[in-house]
Design an enzyme around this catalytic site. Structure first.
Site, mmCIF file in Angstrom:
data_model
loop_
_atom_site.group_PDB
_atom_site.id
_atom_site.type_symbol
_atom_site.label_atom_id
_atom_site.label_comp_id
_atom_site.label_asym_id
_atom_site.label_seq_id
_atom_site.Cartn_x
_atom_site.Cartn_y
_atom_site.Cartn_z
ATOM 1 N N CYS A 104 0.891 -1.160 0.000
ATOM 2 C CA CYS A 104 0.000 0.000 0.000
ATOM 3 C C CYS A 104 0.928 1.209 0.000
ATOM 4 C CB CYS A 104 -0.907 0.018 1.228
ATOM 5 S SG CYS A 104 -1.928 1.511 1.306
ATOM 6 N N CYS A 107 -0.417 4.206 2.238
ATOM 7 C CA CYS A 107 -0.603 4.142 3.691
ATOM 8 C C CYS A 107 -0.372 2.738 4.211
ATOM 9 C CB CYS A 107 -2.000 4.655 4.055
ATOM 10 S SG CYS A 107 -2.262 4.791 5.830
ATOM 11 N N SER A 108 -1.456 2.021 4.501
ATOM 12 C CA SER A 108 -1.301 0.754 5.229
ATOM 13 C C SER A 108 -2.448 -0.214 4.953
ATOM 14 C CB SER A 108 -1.250 1.061 6.717
ATOM 15 O OG SER A 108 -2.409 1.801 7.079
ATOM 16 N N CYS A 109 -3.164 -0.037 3.823
ATOM 17 C CA CYS A 109 -4.313 -0.892 3.535
ATOM 18 C C CYS A 109 -3.862 -2.347 3.433
ATOM 19 C CB CYS A 109 -5.001 -0.452 2.254
ATOM 20 S SG CYS A 109 -5.680 1.205 2.411
#
Lengths: 201, 104
Positions: A104, A107-109
């Site tokens: 991702c 971000c952090s998906c």
């Protein structure tokens, strides 16, 4: 989780979170018991063992695998998994010719219902920056796996709408194994695509 | 919105720091802020896009200095204040109260 260190003053971050929590509790906006339930769930129940079960089932049951690739959310629901960050998923299958890698960049998906919360390295700049530019190098750095030049590498950039999940290749030498045994071989990293699943020696 | 969070393809961040058998949280407060975030989201006062947008307001300096969980604190405070659920003044007052009570 590491233990409280009572002999050290709390960090600024810890202070702000304590303050925020106490304010929200006083206003009746959150319930401390609900927070405990959420934390417990992500520390014990929602983690990569779920994804490993899905992978093992897909390896053993070709019809399940077809459903998993066609309708991931329903197929993982059959095994009792689903919820936040798993609403819209795409499952990508590794083969002898294609290796998939998930990142991702923004971000952090991450597919929470199958893998739990992402590890720090997945959320940190080095992996996010480099996975899309040098996926082979990143894979080698993380697991030592060197993909043959003829293998096509596909990188999937997750976002808040779609989460990707890698269905790793079943290793040779596991033909006699049952579902639980197979699931035990499947690592989190193989389901992100930075490693392969190996047969036990 | 473009900005420092848009890291794909950038050079210069060095090796990946891999921790074997990493737990979901390293400190108690990380678990708390994660759960507080989810619990507050359940009020439905903001959309996921709004939440993303708020996170992307962090300055590049803060973004690069702070770890992942640190980066979730200020945006949640902002969302709660903008939604009228808390005020900045009462939050800062509470932070000072907690700081004072923990000093001894």
């Amino acid at each position: 989780m590491s233990k409280h260190r009572h002999n050290q003053p709390p960090s600024e971050a810890a202070l702000r979170v304590m303050a925020l929590e106490s304010l929200l509790v006083d206003k009746g906006l959150i319930d401390p018991a609900a927070l405990e339930v959420i934390i417990q769930a992500y520390e014990t129940r929602i983690g990569p063992r779920n994804g490993a079960k899905v992978v093992a089932r897909a390896w053993l049951d070709p019809q399940y695998k077809r459903r998993l690739l066609a309708h991931p959310a329903q197929a993982i629901g059959e095994l009792g998994f689903g919820g936040l960050q798993g609403e819209d998923m795409v499952v990508v299958e590794n083969t002898q010719k294609v290796h998939n890698l998930v990142v991702c960049t923004l971000c952090s998906c991450y597919p929470w219902p199958l893998l739990g919360l992402p590890p720090s390295w997945y959320k940190a700049p080095p992996y996010r920056a480099r996975a899309v530019r040098d996926p082979r190098g990143v894979i080698k750095e993380l697991s030592g796996l060197e993909l043959a030049p003829e293998v096509e590498v596909r990188v999937w950039d997750s976002n808040s709408e779609v989460r990707y999940f890698v269905l790793p290749e079943r290793p040779a030498g596991t033909e006699a194994m049952g579902e639980a045994e197979l699931a035990a071989l499947v690592s989190r990293d193989a389901m992100i695509g930075v490693a392969k699943v190996s047969a036990p020696r | 919105m473009n900005g420092i969070h848009d890291l794909g393809g950038m050079d210069g961040f060095g090796p990946i720091e891999y921790e074997p058998d990493e737990p979901p949280f390293h400190e108690e407060w990380e678990a708390r802020i994660f759960a507080i975030n989810l619990a507050c989201r359940a009020w439905g006062k903001w959309t996921l896009d709004r939440s993303r947008h708020t996170r992307e307001q962090l300055s590049p300096l803060e973004f690069l200095r702070d770890g992942y969980w640190e980066r979730t604190i200020a945006p949640l405070e902002t969302l709660l204040i903008e939604a009228g659920m808390i005020t900045r003044e009462e939050l800062e007052r509470r932070v000072e109260e907690v700081r004072f009570s923990r000093r001894s």
